[in-house]
Scaffold this motif. Sequence first.
Motif, PDB file in Angstrom:
ATOM      1  N   HIS A  29       0.738   1.126 -40.891  1.00  0.00           N
ATOM      2  CA  HIS A  29       1.411  -0.141 -41.234  1.00  0.00           C
ATOM      3  C   HIS A  29       0.421  -1.149 -41.803  1.00  0.00           C
ATOM      4  CE1 HIS A  29       4.755   1.013 -38.149  1.00  0.00           C
ATOM      5  NE2 HIS A  29       4.830   1.697 -39.274  1.00  0.00           N
ATOM      6  N   THR A  30      -0.785  -1.156 -41.262  1.00  0.00           N
ATOM      7  CA  THR A  30      -1.826  -2.057 -41.793  1.00  0.00           C
ATOM      8  C   THR A  30      -2.045  -1.800 -43.278  1.00  0.00           C
ATOM      9  OG1 THR A  30      -2.937  -1.959 -39.672  1.00  0.00           O
ATOM     10  CG2 THR A  30      -4.262  -2.736 -41.494  1.00  0.00           C
ATOM     11  N   LEU A  31      -1.927  -0.533 -43.659  1.00  0.00           N
ATOM     12  CA  LEU A  31      -2.168  -0.175 -45.068  1.00  0.00           C
ATOM     13  C   LEU A  31      -0.885  -0.196 -45.911  1.00  0.00           C
ATOM     14  CD1 LEU A  31      -4.556   2.855 -44.417  1.00  0.00           C
ATOM     15  CD2 LEU A  31      -5.212   0.651 -45.394  1.00  0.00           C
ATOM     16  N   GLY A  32       0.224  -0.560 -45.285  1.00  0.00           N
ATOM     17  CA  GLY A  32       1.484  -0.601 -46.034  1.00  0.00           C
ATOM     18  C   GLY A  32       2.117   0.763 -46.220  1.00  0.00           C
ATOM     19  N   ILE A  33       1.736   1.724 -45.394  1.00  0.00           N
ATOM     20  CA  ILE A  33       2.349   3.064 -45.469  1.00  0.00           C
ATOM     21  C   ILE A  33       3.480   3.126 -44.445  1.00  0.00           C
ATOM     22  CG2 ILE A  33       1.928   5.560 -45.213  1.00  0.00           C
ATOM     23  CD1 ILE A  33      -1.059   5.033 -45.724  1.00  0.00           C
ATOM     24  N   LYS A  34       4.651   3.545 -44.884  1.00  0.00           N
ATOM     25  CA  LYS A  34       5.780   3.683 -43.944  1.00  0.00           C
ATOM     26  C   LYS A  34       5.538   4.873 -43.017  1.00  0.00           C
ATOM     27  CE  LYS A  34       9.561   1.830 -46.741  1.00  0.00           C
ATOM     28  NZ  LYS A  34       9.076   1.882 -48.140  1.00  0.00           N
TER      29      LYS A  34
ATOM     30  N   ALA B 177       0.416   5.765 -31.302  1.00  0.00           N
ATOM     31  CA  ALA B 177       0.645   4.343 -31.601  1.00  0.00           C
ATOM     32  C   ALA B 177      -0.402   3.827 -32.588  1.00  0.00           C
ATOM     33  CB  ALA B 177       0.605   3.533 -30.314  1.00  0.00           C
ATOM     34  N   SER B 178      -1.655   4.262 -32.438  1.00  0.00           N
ATOM     35  CA  SER B 178      -2.686   3.706 -33.321  1.00  0.00           C
ATOM     36  C   SER B 178      -2.574   4.257 -34.739  1.00  0.00           C
ATOM     37  CB  SER B 178      -4.084   3.916 -32.741  1.00  0.00           C
ATOM     38  OG  SER B 178      -4.326   5.273 -32.572  1.00  0.00           O
ATOM     39  N   PHE B 179      -2.126   5.499 -34.887  1.00  0.00           N
ATOM     40  CA  PHE B 179      -1.902   5.998 -36.252  1.00  0.00           C
ATOM     41  C   PHE B 179      -0.777   5.208 -36.922  1.00  0.00           C
ATOM     42  CE2 PHE B 179      -4.392   9.945 -35.625  1.00  0.00           C
ATOM     43  CZ  PHE B 179      -5.024   9.965 -36.857  1.00  0.00           C
ATOM     44  N   GLU B 180       0.266   4.903 -36.152  1.00  0.00           N
ATOM     45  CA  GLU B 180       1.376   4.132 -36.739  1.00  0.00           C
ATOM     46  C   GLU B 180       0.888   2.748 -37.146  1.00  0.00           C
ATOM     47  OE1 GLU B 180       5.252   4.101 -34.917  1.00  0.00           O
ATOM     48  OE2 GLU B 180       4.950   6.107 -34.109  1.00  0.00           O
ATOM     49  N   LEU B 181       0.134   2.107 -36.246  1.00  0.00           N
ATOM     50  CA  LEU B 181      -0.365   0.766 -36.569  1.00  0.00           C
ATOM     51  C   LEU B 181      -1.297   0.797 -37.775  1.00  0.00           C
ATOM     52  CD1 LEU B 181      -1.051  -0.643 -33.007  1.00  0.00           C
ATOM     53  CD2 LEU B 181       0.592  -1.532 -34.678  1.00  0.00           C
ATOM     54  N   ALA B 182      -2.141   1.824 -37.837  1.00  0.00           N
ATOM     55  CA  ALA B 182      -3.081   1.942 -38.957  1.00  0.00           C
ATOM     56  C   ALA B 182      -2.305   2.098 -40.271  1.00  0.00           C
ATOM     57  CB  ALA B 182      -4.004   3.141 -38.742  1.00  0.00           C
TER      58      ALA B 182
ATOM     59  N   LEU C 243      -8.692   0.785 -35.860  1.00  0.00           N
ATOM     60  CA  LEU C 243      -9.608   0.518 -36.990  1.00  0.00           C
ATOM     61  C   LEU C 243     -10.067   1.826 -37.643  1.00  0.00           C
ATOM     62  CD1 LEU C 243     -11.864  -2.237 -35.353  1.00  0.00           C
ATOM     63  CD2 LEU C 243      -9.767  -2.528 -36.691  1.00  0.00           C
ATOM     64  N   MET C 244     -10.435   2.795 -36.811  1.00  0.00           N
ATOM     65  CA  MET C 244     -10.941   4.055 -37.365  1.00  0.00           C
ATOM     66  C   MET C 244      -9.829   4.808 -38.089  1.00  0.00           C
ATOM     67  SD  MET C 244     -13.277   5.992 -38.202  1.00  0.00           S
ATOM     68  CE  MET C 244     -14.816   5.507 -37.436  1.00  0.00           C
ATOM     69  N   ARG C 245      -8.630   4.787 -37.536  1.00  0.00           N
ATOM     70  CA  ARG C 245      -7.531   5.520 -38.198  1.00  0.00           C
ATOM     71  C   ARG C 245      -7.132   4.825 -39.492  1.00  0.00           C
ATOM     72  NH1 ARG C 245      -6.532   6.792 -32.152  1.00  0.00           N
ATOM     73  NH2 ARG C 245      -7.424   8.887 -32.190  1.00  0.00           N
ATOM     74  N   THR C 246      -7.299   3.519 -39.545  1.00  0.00           N
ATOM     75  CA  THR C 246      -7.064   2.809 -40.809  1.00  0.00           C
ATOM     76  C   THR C 246      -8.090   3.284 -41.841  1.00  0.00           C
ATOM     77  OG1 THR C 246      -6.345   0.880 -39.529  1.00  0.00           O
ATOM     78  CG2 THR C 246      -6.808   0.510 -41.855  1.00  0.00           C
ATOM     79  N   ALA C 247      -9.346   3.398 -41.423  1.00  0.00           N
ATOM     80  CA  ALA C 247     -10.399   3.849 -42.359  1.00  0.00           C
ATOM     81  C   ALA C 247     -10.134   5.276 -42.833  1.00  0.00           C
ATOM     82  CB  ALA C 247     -11.765   3.744 -41.686  1.00  0.00           C
ATOM     83  N   VAL C 248      -9.686   6.129 -41.928  1.00  0.00           N
ATOM     84  CA  VAL C 248      -9.423   7.536 -42.290  1.00  0.00           C
ATOM     85  C   VAL C 248      -8.257   7.615 -43.275  1.00  0.00           C
ATOM     86  CG1 VAL C 248      -8.531   9.738 -41.374  1.00  0.00           C
ATOM     87  CG2 VAL C 248     -10.415   8.573 -40.202  1.00  0.00           C
ATOM     88  N   LEU C 249      -7.171   6.906 -42.992  1.00  0.00           N
ATOM     89  CA  LEU C 249      -6.005   6.979 -43.888  1.00  0.00           C
ATOM     90  C   LEU C 249      -6.330   6.363 -45.249  1.00  0.00           C
ATOM     91  CD1 LEU C 249      -3.059   6.141 -41.442  1.00  0.00           C
ATOM     92  CD2 LEU C 249      -3.748   8.382 -42.313  1.00  0.00           C
ATOM     93  N   GLU C 250      -7.117   5.307 -45.228  1.00  0.00           N
ATOM     94  CA  GLU C 250      -7.514   4.711 -46.507  1.00  0.00           C
ATOM     95  C   GLU C 250      -8.325   5.712 -47.326  1.00  0.00           C
ATOM     96  OE1 GLU C 250      -9.802   0.718 -48.037  1.00  0.00           O
ATOM     97  OE2 GLU C 250     -10.887   2.169 -46.838  1.00  0.00           O
TER      98      GLU C 250
END
Length: 314
Positions: free
Chosen positions: A64-69, A57-62, A299-306
């Motif tokens: 989406h936060t970055l606009g990645i489908k 769930a957190s990877f999906e949310l991360a 938050l961390m998964r958003t940073a990693v994907l970014e």
Amino acid sequence: MLKHLLQISDLSREQIEQLILRAQYFGINSPNIAPSLLSKKGFLSTLFFENSTRTRASFELAAHTLGIKTINLDINTSSVKKDESMIDTFQTLAAMGCRYFVVRHSESNILEKIVSEHPALSSACHFVNAGDGHHAHPTQGLLDMLTIYQAQKKSEIDFSHLRVGILGDSVHSRVAKSDIVALKLLGCRDIRLIGPDSWLVEPEEYVTSQTNPLNKSVMEDLDVIITLRVQKERMAYLDLALLNDYVEHFQLTSERLKWAKPDAIVMHPGPINRGIEMTSEVADGNQSFILKQVSNGVLMRTAVLEAMSEVRTE
Ligand code: NCD
């Protein structure tokens, strides 16, 4: 720039510190993304061959936060069940535009093999290990470091004075192994493994100090207690007598927690087996950072994907 994240030792200390600060930033500021900048870079697919609530769930949310489908491949209804090989599954999704694979699997090192044996795929796509066997769970290690950093309430990242206890089944735990490597990279000098003999990871491999009993002297000056799930599915043998013995000697109770520093934090990667690894009183008590770990996961998964996307959001 981060190509893949397969284990914590893929990262330098500087990279870990940057990810912690970036995740912390995302806790305060929403990323401001140029419209569909990231979605042009392909979609993200989660492939979980083992169960998950928080990580998936957190990877999906991360994303989406970055606009990645995102597409979650439901393994049970996918062609994997028609014996399609894993590599064919990856290649099929990549042909549709998948550029990020987030994979959980019961086999240790499975992604290392895929990445080294399939250079074209691995150069076109990013692979993130979301937990492989009892080997590694790097994003859990990173979000745990973010949580420990926040608990220090200091702006600089300084783990050199910290005393960390890791309580429970470390030998089967990919979380414990990733935490230990991350703690060491960040300069933590006192990591204590606490648990029954046969559940302790080999000390020479990972640990600065190892101890068996859960008693006052081992707990006394701890700043952090990371409790681990009893990983029944990865054990050759576990009966009720063993489990009762664990509860009697190693369960984190309020009384035992009082031995640690008064502001020591209690962590657990989840899912918790309430009444086994710890009492509900501890899990829900004011020293528990367990739900903080969950929110830090996004938050961390958003940073990693970014960091993988090469698109810096503001
Ligand atoms: C962990 C996992 O699956 O490795 N859970 C998680 O990702 N939060 C820990 C566990 O299941 O024991």
